[in-house]
Enzyme design. Sequence first.
Site, PDB file in Angstrom:
ATOM      1  N   ASP A 310      -4.486  75.785  65.566  1.00 24.32           N
ATOM      2  CA  ASP A 310      -3.986  75.264  64.287  1.00 24.32           C
ATOM      3  C   ASP A 310      -4.388  73.795  64.195  1.00 24.32           C
ATOM      4  O   ASP A 310      -3.951  72.976  65.005  1.00 24.32           O
ATOM      5  CB  ASP A 310      -2.465  75.402  64.208  1.00 24.32           C
ATOM      6  CG  ASP A 310      -1.914  75.200  62.801  1.00 24.32           C
ATOM      7  OD1 ASP A 310      -2.550  74.466  62.014  1.00 24.32           O
ATOM      8  OD2 ASP A 310      -0.850  75.771  62.491  1.00 24.32           O
ATOM      9  N   ARG A 312      -3.945  71.857  61.426  1.00 26.11           N
ATOM     10  CA  ARG A 312      -3.285  71.197  60.303  1.00 26.11           C
ATOM     11  C   ARG A 312      -2.537  69.937  60.721  1.00 26.11           C
ATOM     12  O   ARG A 312      -2.097  69.805  61.859  1.00 26.11           O
ATOM     13  CB  ARG A 312      -2.315  72.173  59.621  1.00 26.11           C
ATOM     14  CG  ARG A 312      -3.009  73.251  58.820  1.00 26.11           C
ATOM     15  CD  ARG A 312      -2.027  74.249  58.258  1.00 26.11           C
ATOM     16  NE  ARG A 312      -1.388  75.049  59.300  1.00 26.11           N
ATOM     17  CZ  ARG A 312      -0.554  76.054  59.050  1.00 26.11           C
ATOM     18  NH1 ARG A 312      -0.259  76.372  57.799  1.00 26.11           N
ATOM     19  NH2 ARG A 312      -0.019  76.734  60.052  1.00 26.11           N
TER      20      ARG A 312
END
Length: 378
Positions: A310, A312
């Site tokens: 991930d 983000r």
Amino acid sequence: MTTPNSFSARPEISTTELISVSRAVADLRRGEMILIRSANSAIAAIATEPLSDSGLERLRAIALNAADIALVLPRVRARALGHADVQSGFCALQPQNHADVDCLTLGVWANPLLDMVEKPIATWRTTQTDEDAAIRLAKLARLLPAIVTVPVDLAKIDDFATRENLLILAAESVNGYEDAAAGSLRQVSEARVPLENAENTRVVAFRPADGGQEHIAIIIDEPAADVPVLVRLHSECFTGDLIGSLRCDCGPQLRGAIAEISASGKGGIVLYLRQEGRGIGLVNKLRAYALQDRGFDTLDANEELGFDADERVYRPAAEMLRQLGFSSVRILTNNPEKLRGLESWGVKVSERVPHKFPSNGHNAFYLQTKKERAGHLF
């Protein structure tokens, strides 16, 4: 708009550095050479994905030693190429017959979707600070994180940059880019936009100082700023949000959040964040889908491409909330990382509101992976 609440600031790069990194990202996407300098070394680099033979020759021409040309790869790809002893996230491959290596060969070595006829004859080494920064740039450019580099003469780099109209980036500027871009967000537009399940809605657009992609706040009804506001952090998903892909649950989550906030009678906000594919971009997300079709789960597919599971970041969401006047939230999510991400930037999370939807027959394995490996709370 209400008065913004303050929260803790963190050191960040200047606006000039921010714009320079943004330009370097655009240069990489075009297959242009970039220059990166760290404390004791400097490199010239071109992303492998748009690399051409002419670009490769330009690298060789500027190199201190053409034999030092290197292909910086993720550890997963390095293992597939025969390098078993990989400790860090990335490593550098230096072909033994460097003069015979062309851009097509380097592209095959770099791309986990392509089959290899034979493994390269090469030596391997750990990466340097400037090479790690070049990989970060490739990620920011939403390219495959694989870079071809050569060392350059620190004493001559300024003259070369002037002659070739190239920027010289400091490695620390690249590493501070995402935080600085989020910190520079400013409201640029606002309009009333009645939605299917929430007619009393305003859409507010925020743009960073380098002119990058806008993040969007979808404000439903008139939420009060003196109580925790109901918020959904929603990462952009072209396939799920716009064309109804059944491989994920993004479309139902987006529309469900709008409907739930509207039905609450207290208003709330959906923050639409431009972080497609958990921050790897649409093209790489499609590559990850192709790997999933070969048997990888959604997290391993990202890592096979060279990304974190991930990628983000959550400062954009925190900054938008701050400018809108909200410092405390009730968050619609199944992902505990979103709570930690907001709180790390000074937003108080008073409650996690579950936000789950049934599988559709195509995304059951995807949802299971999010639960068992990513810690989502279903």
